[in-house]
Design a protein around this motif. Structure first.
Motif, PDB file in Angstrom:
ATOM      1  N   VAL A 139       0.878  -1.188   0.000  1.00  0.00           N
ATOM      2  CA  VAL A 139       0.000   0.000   0.000  1.00  0.00           C
ATOM      3  C   VAL A 139       0.908   1.228   0.000  1.00  0.00           C
ATOM      4  O   VAL A 139       1.834   1.307   0.800  1.00  0.00           O
ATOM      5  CB  VAL A 139      -0.913   0.021   1.249  1.00  0.00           C
ATOM      6  CG1 VAL A 139      -1.877   1.197   1.198  1.00  0.00           C
ATOM      7  CG2 VAL A 139      -1.666  -1.301   1.402  1.00  0.00           C
ATOM      8  N   GLY A 266      -3.662   4.209  -3.858  1.00  0.00           N
ATOM      9  CA  GLY A 266      -4.571   5.357  -3.880  1.00  0.00           C
ATOM     10  C   GLY A 266      -4.497   6.037  -5.236  1.00  0.00           C
ATOM     11  O   GLY A 266      -3.422   6.431  -5.684  1.00  0.00           O
ATOM     12  N   ASP A 269      -2.757   9.261  -4.950  1.00  0.00           N
ATOM     13  CA  ASP A 269      -1.517   9.263  -4.153  1.00  0.00           C
ATOM     14  C   ASP A 269      -0.353   9.698  -5.039  1.00  0.00           C
ATOM     15  O   ASP A 269       0.057   8.963  -5.935  1.00  0.00           O
ATOM     16  CB  ASP A 269      -1.254   7.859  -3.589  1.00  0.00           C
ATOM     17  CG  ASP A 269      -0.001   7.797  -2.702  1.00  0.00           C
ATOM     18  OD1 ASP A 269       0.663   8.843  -2.526  1.00  0.00           O
ATOM     19  OD2 ASP A 269       0.311   6.705  -2.196  1.00  0.00           O
ATOM     20  N   TYR A 274       1.131   6.453  -7.456  1.00  0.00           N
ATOM     21  CA  TYR A 274       0.569   5.135  -7.792  1.00  0.00           C
ATOM     22  C   TYR A 274       0.940   4.708  -9.208  1.00  0.00           C
ATOM     23  O   TYR A 274       1.047   3.514  -9.508  1.00  0.00           O
ATOM     24  CB  TYR A 274      -0.956   5.149  -7.605  1.00  0.00           C
ATOM     25  CG  TYR A 274      -1.705   5.861  -8.699  1.00  0.00           C
ATOM     26  CD1 TYR A 274      -2.255   5.158  -9.770  1.00  0.00           C
ATOM     27  CD2 TYR A 274      -1.855   7.246  -8.677  1.00  0.00           C
ATOM     28  CE1 TYR A 274      -2.927   5.812 -10.786  1.00  0.00           C
ATOM     29  CE2 TYR A 274      -2.524   7.898  -9.689  1.00  0.00           C
ATOM     30  CZ  TYR A 274      -3.052   7.187 -10.744  1.00  0.00           C
ATOM     31  OH  TYR A 274      -3.705   7.834 -11.754  1.00  0.00           O
ATOM     32  N   ALA A 297      -8.579   8.255  -3.239  1.00  0.00           N
ATOM     33  CA  ALA A 297      -7.780   7.905  -2.053  1.00  0.00           C
ATOM     34  C   ALA A 297      -6.351   8.354  -2.289  1.00  0.00           C
ATOM     35  O   ALA A 297      -5.805   8.171  -3.381  1.00  0.00           O
ATOM     36  CB  ALA A 297      -7.834   6.406  -1.795  1.00  0.00           C
ATOM     37  N   HIS A 299      -2.376   9.010  -0.063  1.00  0.00           N
ATOM     38  CA  HIS A 299      -1.303   8.196   0.505  1.00  0.00           C
ATOM     39  C   HIS A 299      -1.784   7.359   1.691  1.00  0.00           C
ATOM     40  O   HIS A 299      -1.326   6.245   1.890  1.00  0.00           O
ATOM     41  CB  HIS A 299      -0.141   9.109   0.920  1.00  0.00           C
ATOM     42  CG  HIS A 299       1.088   8.360   1.310  1.00  0.00           C
ATOM     43  ND1 HIS A 299       1.710   7.481   0.460  1.00  0.00           N
ATOM     44  CD2 HIS A 299       1.795   8.318   2.471  1.00  0.00           C
ATOM     45  CE1 HIS A 299       2.765   6.949   1.070  1.00  0.00           C
ATOM     46  NE2 HIS A 299       2.826   7.438   2.291  1.00  0.00           N
ATOM     47  N   THR A 301      -4.286   5.533   2.083  1.00  0.00           N
ATOM     48  CA  THR A 301      -5.338   4.922   1.263  1.00  0.00           C
ATOM     49  C   THR A 301      -6.442   4.298   2.106  1.00  0.00           C
ATOM     50  O   THR A 301      -7.634   4.486   1.843  1.00  0.00           O
ATOM     51  CB  THR A 301      -4.702   3.852   0.342  1.00  0.00           C
ATOM     52  OG1 THR A 301      -3.456   4.367  -0.155  1.00  0.00           O
ATOM     53  CG2 THR A 301      -5.591   3.513  -0.810  1.00  0.00           C
ATOM     54  N   ASP A 304      -8.500   7.031   3.774  1.00  0.00           N
ATOM     55  CA  ASP A 304      -9.242   7.905   2.853  1.00  0.00           C
ATOM     56  C   ASP A 304     -10.508   7.237   2.321  1.00  0.00           C
ATOM     57  O   ASP A 304     -11.529   7.888   2.134  1.00  0.00           O
ATOM     58  CB  ASP A 304      -8.352   8.321   1.676  1.00  0.00           C
ATOM     59  CG  ASP A 304      -7.204   9.223   2.112  1.00  0.00           C
ATOM     60  OD1 ASP A 304      -7.303   9.813   3.208  1.00  0.00           O
ATOM     61  OD2 ASP A 304      -6.201   9.332   1.378  1.00  0.00           O
ATOM     62  N   PHE A 309     -11.299   0.100   0.380  1.00  0.00           N
ATOM     63  CA  PHE A 309     -10.076  -0.616   0.737  1.00  0.00           C
ATOM     64  C   PHE A 309     -10.427  -2.004   1.275  1.00  0.00           C
ATOM     65  O   PHE A 309      -9.816  -3.009   0.897  1.00  0.00           O
ATOM     66  CB  PHE A 309      -9.286   0.178   1.783  1.00  0.00           C
ATOM     67  CG  PHE A 309      -7.860  -0.303   1.963  1.00  0.00           C
ATOM     68  CD1 PHE A 309      -6.812   0.373   1.369  1.00  0.00           C
ATOM     69  CD2 PHE A 309      -7.575  -1.433   2.729  1.00  0.00           C
ATOM     70  CE1 PHE A 309      -5.498  -0.075   1.525  1.00  0.00           C
ATOM     71  CE2 PHE A 309      -6.273  -1.888   2.886  1.00  0.00           C
ATOM     72  CZ  PHE A 309      -5.234  -1.199   2.279  1.00  0.00           C
TER      73      PHE A 309
END
Length: 324
Positions: A139, A266, A269, A274, A297, A299, A301, A304, A309
């Protein structure tokens, strides 16, 4: 020890002697038969055991989740202020910790989830000890630290120019060249990095350390004031790891793994962009692999978009159960 307000059958804080020092673990779960997931926090040094209330409750239906404050972080740093981490020490810590968890929960292997810095530690570990991991979930996956900063900076510049925000553009230009040809975590780079992160935060491209984050921390059932003191010490405590991180590049070796690899990223992100992990993922050869890009989403994730998720986690869990 922590008050079990959540009434979880598994809810425990403990200090365990791992690799010669007393290290902090926080276990939460509903069923000892569930797979055990070890959560590797970011940073280096930024513990996420204090954030469990913000994202983890549903996870505990399908996993027993164990948070570990790594050497040089959180409650482990508070207990051992002079025992500071290197990558070799952390890999040995992690190996010994997994032996402990396998025995405690009677498991053959442990699921490893690595977030941000934890994705660096986790990726290196599963290459070295593939037999210990049931599968790996990355992640905020870091692939190449230098590329991270270049891509994140370029995205920020693009957003600032699109919005015609002259004030932010001037602030960004005042930083000068960034990140340069090599990342060395010394004072000058950190000052620049902090300015970039603040501007990225303004455009929701990176994690914002604001009041809501601190409120989450203060509400945690395991929060102690010593955690704030530890947080203020993490940069000095993790100097060796920053040297390792500055040069980190997963592409130094072939993208071949002996364990199943899953990425949950994310879609907004740009702190660990990402798009870099997405591209690297295409190269990965593994017994099983899957990628989930969570819209809206960043960082953090899992904080957010906790529901989306969790859906990704459920799908990964199902895939791995069906495989058996």
């Amino acid at each position: 020890m922590t008050k079990n307000k959540s009434k979880r059958p598994i809810c425990m804080e403990e200090y365990v002697t791992i690799n010669g020092i007393s290290q902090y673990l926080y276990h939460l779960g509903t069923n000892v038969d569930n797979p055990v997931m070890l959560f590797l926090h970011g940073g280096p040094g930024s513990v996420e055991s204090l954030f469990t209330r913000a994202f983890q409750e549903k996870w505990e239906e399908i996993y027993t989740v164990v948070h570990w404050d790594q050497r040089g972080a959180g409650k482990t740093l508070t207990k051992n202020p002079d025992t500071l981490p290197t990558i070799d020490l952390l890999l040995q810590d992690l190996y010994e910790l997994i032996q402990y968890l396998k025995t405690k929960y009677d498991k053959e292997k442990i699921v490893i989830l690595g977030h941000s810095w934890g994705s660096v530690l986790g990726s290196v570990f599963i290459r070295k000890y593939p037999q210990e991991a049931a599968y790996y979930i990355g992640v905020g996956q870091v692939v190449n630290m230098l590329e991270n900063e270049q891509v994140g900076y370029n995205k920020l510049l693009e957003m600032i120019e699109q919005s015609g925000d002259e004030k932010s553009k001037k602030k960004l230009q005042s930083i000068g060249e960034y990140p340069g040809n090599q990342i060395v975590f010394e004072r000058e780079f950190l000052k620049k990095c902090n300015k970039v992160r603040k501007l990225q935060g303004k455009y929701n491209l990176a994690m914002k350390i604001d009041l809501s984050i601190w409120i989450t921390v203060f509400k945690s059932p395991i929060f102690r004031f010593s955690d704030i003191v530890a947080f203020m010490k993490i940069f000095r405590a993790n100097a060796h790891l920053h040297r390792f991180l500055g040069d980190f590049n997963l592409r130094d070796e072939k993208a071949e793994y002996e364990v199943p690899i899953y990425y949950i990223l994310g879609g907004n992100d740009w702190q660990t962009p990402y798009v870099i992990a997405q591209k690297y993922f295409e190269e990965i050869e593994a017994p099983n692999k899957g990628i989930y890009v969570i819209p809206e989403a960043g960082h953090m994730t899992m904080m957010d978009q906790p529901d989306l998720f969790f859906e990704a986690l459920m799908e990964i869990n199902k895939r791995e159960i069906l495989k058996k």
